[in-house]
Design a protein around this motif. Sequence first.
Motif, mmCIF file in Angstrom:
data_model
loop_
_atom_site.group_PDB
_atom_site.id
_atom_site.type_symbol
_atom_site.label_atom_id
_atom_site.label_comp_id
_atom_site.label_asym_id
_atom_site.label_seq_id
_atom_site.Cartn_x
_atom_site.Cartn_y
_atom_site.Cartn_z
ATOM 1 N N ILE A 360 0.649 -1.296 0.212
ATOM 2 C CA ILE A 360 -0.133 -0.005 -0.040
ATOM 3 C C ILE A 360 1.063 1.279 0.023
ATOM 4 O O ILE A 360 2.000 1.133 0.355
ATOM 5 N N GLU A 361 0.315 2.394 -0.432
ATOM 6 C CA GLU A 361 1.199 3.647 -0.377
ATOM 7 C C GLU A 361 0.289 4.586 0.462
ATOM 8 O O GLU A 361 -1.068 4.603 0.563
ATOM 9 N N GLY A 363 -0.127 8.290 1.567
ATOM 10 C CA GLY A 363 0.114 9.807 1.111
ATOM 11 C C GLY A 363 -0.183 10.657 2.282
ATOM 12 O O GLY A 363 0.146 10.361 3.381
ATOM 13 N N ASN A 411 -8.533 8.620 2.762
ATOM 14 C CA ASN A 411 -8.438 8.335 1.305
ATOM 15 C C ASN A 411 -7.007 8.704 0.849
ATOM 16 O O ASN A 411 -6.678 8.626 -0.442
ATOM 17 N N ALA A 412 -6.089 8.937 1.683
ATOM 18 C CA ALA A 412 -4.637 8.929 1.283
ATOM 19 C C ALA A 412 -3.991 7.638 1.386
ATOM 20 O O ALA A 412 -2.889 7.573 0.890
ATOM 21 N N LYS A 414 -3.702 4.218 -0.357
ATOM 22 C CA LYS A 414 -3.827 3.672 -1.696
ATOM 23 C C LYS A 414 -3.549 2.352 -1.608
ATOM 24 O O LYS A 414 -2.304 1.736 -1.277
ATOM 25 N N GLY A 415 -4.451 1.394 -2.301
ATOM 26 C CA GLY A 415 -4.111 0.196 -2.252
ATOM 27 C C GLY A 415 -5.613 -0.719 -2.136
ATOM 28 O O GLY A 415 -6.438 -0.056 -2.287
#
Length: 442
Positions: A360-361, A363, A411-412, A414-415
């Motif tokens: 996952i990222e 942000g 929402n930051a 991602k994955g």
Amino acid sequence: MPNILLIGNGAREHALAEAITRSEQKPQLFSFMKTNNPGIASLSEKIKLGSYADLDAITEFAAENKIEFAVIGPEDPLNNGVADALSKINIPSAGPTKSLARLETSKSFTRNLVKKYNIPGNPQFRVFTTINGVEAFLNELEGIVLKPDGLTGGKGVQVQGDHFETKKDALKLCEQILAGGSSLIVEEKFDGEEFSLQCLCDGKTVVATPLVQDHKRRFDGDKGPNTGGMGSYSLPDHSMPFLKPKDLEDGLEITRQVAAALLKETGSPYKGVMYGGFIATKNGAKLLEYNARFGDPEAMNILPLLKTDFVEVCRHIIAGKLDKLKIEFEHKATVCKYVVPKGYGLPADHPDAASSKTKIEVGDVGKARLYYSSVDQKEDGLYLSSSRAIGIVGIADDLAQARKIAEEGVNAVKGPVAYREDIGTEALIQKRIDHMKKIRKD
Ligand code: GLY
């Protein structure tokens, strides 16, 4: 500069690590973890990875780092007697001994204690070690709750209407629980709304922290399987909008009486957190269960609001002097949302179950606070495990703003992840208020 040992590797312990290292005493944090939590590691002077059952490894780590006291986050090390082992080398803990942790680890111990000391809050209940008499007792109850007598990670309780329908189904489940080797507690089901009352206790004095409501079901609208908790909220007045002041008073009074009963029963003062899972009913607050630690996610709602130095709070718990400390929390709203792998809580053959172990990222989470839970920090980035991954917390003057901050944070990430959108919404809270109005006939 005090050296403090933290045991645990979840988001609750990340929030504890933050509360400890925020102290004006400038403590150095030493963390013993089952798996490497990057958030806790970044706040720690030194970490050691190991099993919570390895008492030698824990006591060696504590001794070589000249620990003043330990903070024990999860139930497993409490159940393994980590506080007892540390006490043998003269290191005290903010966390109960194995015997006192039975408050959480043995549901029959707590039900029997509450009954023996005539403390209010118990449902009708009976403890069984064989199937004899189970059917007759099931027939006496209008609604049924079944509990295995041990640690189940918040997922072992079976509630009529949620997990099974008929008394015949209940009997089958009772047979299964008993066949698994555990005793069985059969209880009357209460109708109402649940709340988490996490109290600090030094053995004599019990101090309430702001009330929180957790959301155990996996999906929006309280649907789907039970989880360890998908998220939670708290309000600036430190209460819940569906409660009457008497509900909080009932919960606190029950907890005070249980702390006194524990002292009488065991001869030892309970030092740590008494987290009561209560349910407001038409007849006041009733006790669902106690946990011998902060809640996860609930710790993430209240610890960031704590204005009093947490190191001092722990020292006063250990010294039995909580009555001498003014413990204050900010009057703000909080919303915590857990980001989980899409497949979390779903059967292994579900198409989304493969979402675990994926990269996952994370942000920019903006104004939100981020607490790592079950993630695996590898050289090439952050990976999901099969459990809850990251707790994201919004804190603001009102609930709507807190929720917005939490949503932006979520929402930051991602994955292949999921979360509950409805936690902290007015619509969900109104549903709770309407439910209580209906059952109280207000
Ligand atoms: N929030 C549920 C638990 O901590 O057990």
